[in-house]
Structure formats: C-alpha cells, structure tokens
Design a protein around this motif. Structure first.
Motif: not given
Length: 319
Positions: A8, A14, A17, A19, A156, A173, A175
């Motif tokens: 992660l 966080d 990103w 998910y 995440g 994950c 970006r």
C-alpha cells in the motif's frame, strides 16, 4: 499497462491513489470500431474474440462511437467471485467457435472494464487516470456479461481489508495522476496479492511412488535470475488426480537430457524438461537462499509465456 507487485502507498499519500479489486482472469484489450463489431486481444496480441461469443453484443453498446478499452475476462463461481480454474475451460477456444458457443450457454464469462485508451478517434493515454476513469464511467457500459466496477479514491487500508474479508485475490492501487503506459510494468500501478504466490517455470520432476508410479510426485520449480533459471524448490502438493495426469502428459512432451537449472540442484532421480510450462504456486515464505518454503501448486498458467513468467521479480528473501 501492467502493475508492479508491492504494498500500500504511505498513509500520507493515500488520497493520491485509487483502489480497484484485483481480478483473477484473462486480461483483454477491447476494440470497438463503432460498426457494431468487437475484437478482443489477449496480452500476447492473440485475437481471442471467438472464445467468448457472449461478449459480442458489447460491440453495439456505444453505437457509432469507436473505443479501445482495457479489461479482464472472468469466470464467476456461485458466490460471484472470479475463479481462474473455471475460466480455463473457456480459454484457448478461439479456434473452436462451436464449442465456445456451447460453453457460453452453460458457463458464461463476465468482462470487467477498468480503463479507456482511445475514444471517438482520440487517444486518451496521456490523460491522467482520474480523467480516463471519469470518461469510462460516462460510457455507462453495464450489460448482461460486462460491467464497469467502481474505483475507490483513498481509504486504501480499508479497501485491502475488504478484499481479504471477502476472499478476493487482492487490490490494485493506481496513482490518480498517472498516464496510461502501454506495455510497461509501471510503479504507477501497484498490485497487492492477498495470497503469497509466485509464478515459476517447471524444469523437471521427481517420479511418484506406489499408486503414483509413472506420474510426477513433485515438480522442480525455478525462477529467472538474468539469463539463468535458478532452482527455488520442489512442489509436491496441490493437484487433483486429473491435474497430475494432465501435467504428466505435458511433461513427457518436453523431456530433455540437459538440466535447465543453473546451478544444477541436488535432485537424485530427477527427469529434466524444457522450461516451457508456467505454474503459479502458493508458499509461506522465502529462505535466505531464495528457496520457497511450504510450496503448494495452485494452477498451470496457460495464459503466460515462459518469458512473461519472469516479469514478477521474486520477493526479498526472509530469514
């Protein structure tokens, strides 16, 4: 575009990103020319359209709007979870349209869509993921055998915990500002598997005993280290009788007198084979010497070539 194995992102990053659930199927690029037709291509470039006739109506879903989409073909079990073993009965049938049609009626697949690279004559690959994802969702591609699952921005840890709680394969994950990099295994996409698994090449086998006489009792597995194939352990569990028999038949066609491993492992009575079979195994940890502890066979990876099996670098050895 391919994801890199990892963990992660840091908690402080966080919110940068998105998910998505990691799917366990056959990756496919979807070409919609805008004339009602559809073409599916596997990672190898092979045209696999004929293997999945139930997906053909997707060709008319956008009318005259042409598009190139990224997705994954899944076979779902009774609980609605992806099951690669179920999918294997559908893969490789591009040259057998009649059989593919029969199986489509009894064991239909489902296509999940998660990216759009071209739309209405314009390339979107230089757009950031967040904008591409918005364009994809605007297309409203939901149908009897295809869908566009949502992506979660931020949170995440909760997303990963949810995949584990529901017995799913893992998490991808992505970006938010990342462009689409065709053919690249990028750090902008990170995949996290809930199981510790590894893709290996089969370089030999040890004969079974008793009722397994004439069949493989264990497979000798290796992973690429530069140009060499390094031995990482023997795998002797995880097959059904049918799978063991199938492997035995495949191994017989690959027999060689030359050991493919460097250096040659201590394996008295071993039968060597050309390292063309790719398998996925589950294991508990890796020794300092790089050997896999408690390995168990998961499946034959007919969707990967021997060259692709080297794409995922081994986990760092543990004590």
């Amino acid at each position: 575009m391919l994801a890199t194995p990892g963990s992660l992102p840091p908690a402080a990053q966080d919110a940068r990103w998105a998910y998505e659930t990691k799917q366990d199927g056959q990756r496919a690029v979807v070409y919609l020319p805008g004339d009602g037709s559809l073409v599916l291509r596997a990672r190898s470039g092979e045209d696999i359209t004929a293997a999945y006739p139930e997906l053909r109506p997707l060709g008319a879903a956008l009318g005259r709007t042409a598009a190139v989409l990224d997705g994954e073909v899944l076979a779902l079990d009774r609980r609605g979870r992806a099951d690669f073993q179920l999918l294997q009965s559908r893969m490789g049938l591009a040259g057998s349209p009649a059989r593919a049609a029969r199986l489509a009626a009894t064991a239909p697949v489902h296509l999940v869509l998660f990216d759009v690279m071209h739309l209405d004559g314009r390339s979107l690959v230089r757009l950031p993921y967040l904008r591409r994802r918005a364009r994809l969702e605007e297309l409203g591609l939901e149908g009897p055998f295809w869908s566009t699952p949502g992506a979660l921005v931020g949170h995440g840890r909760q997303a990963l915990d949810a995949t584990r709680a529901h017995g799913l394969e893992g998490l991808v994950c992505k970006r938010l500002d990342s462009v689409y990099e065709p053919g690249v295994r990028s750090r902008a996409w990170i995949k996290i598997r809930n199981m510790r698994t590894a893709d290996v090449l089969v370089g030999g086998w040890l004969p079974g005993k008793g009722r397994l006489t004439g069949l493989p009792g264990a497979l000798l597995a290796g992973q690429r280290a530069g140009r060499d194939l390094r031995y990482v352990g023997s795998v002797g569990t995880g097959w059904s009788e049918a799978e063991r028999g199938e492997l035995a038949a495949l191994l017989r066609t690959l027999t060689t007198d030359v050991c493919p491993f460097t250096p040659v492992p201590r394996a008295p009575g071993a039968h060597w084979v050309l390292p063309r079979l790719v398998g996925e195994i589950r294991f508990s940890t890796r020794t300092r010497a790089g050997m896999l502890r408690q390995p168990s066979w998961l499946r034959l990876r007919t969707d990967l070539t021997p060259e692709e099996s080297a794409a995922d670098l081994p986990d760092a050895p543990e004590s």
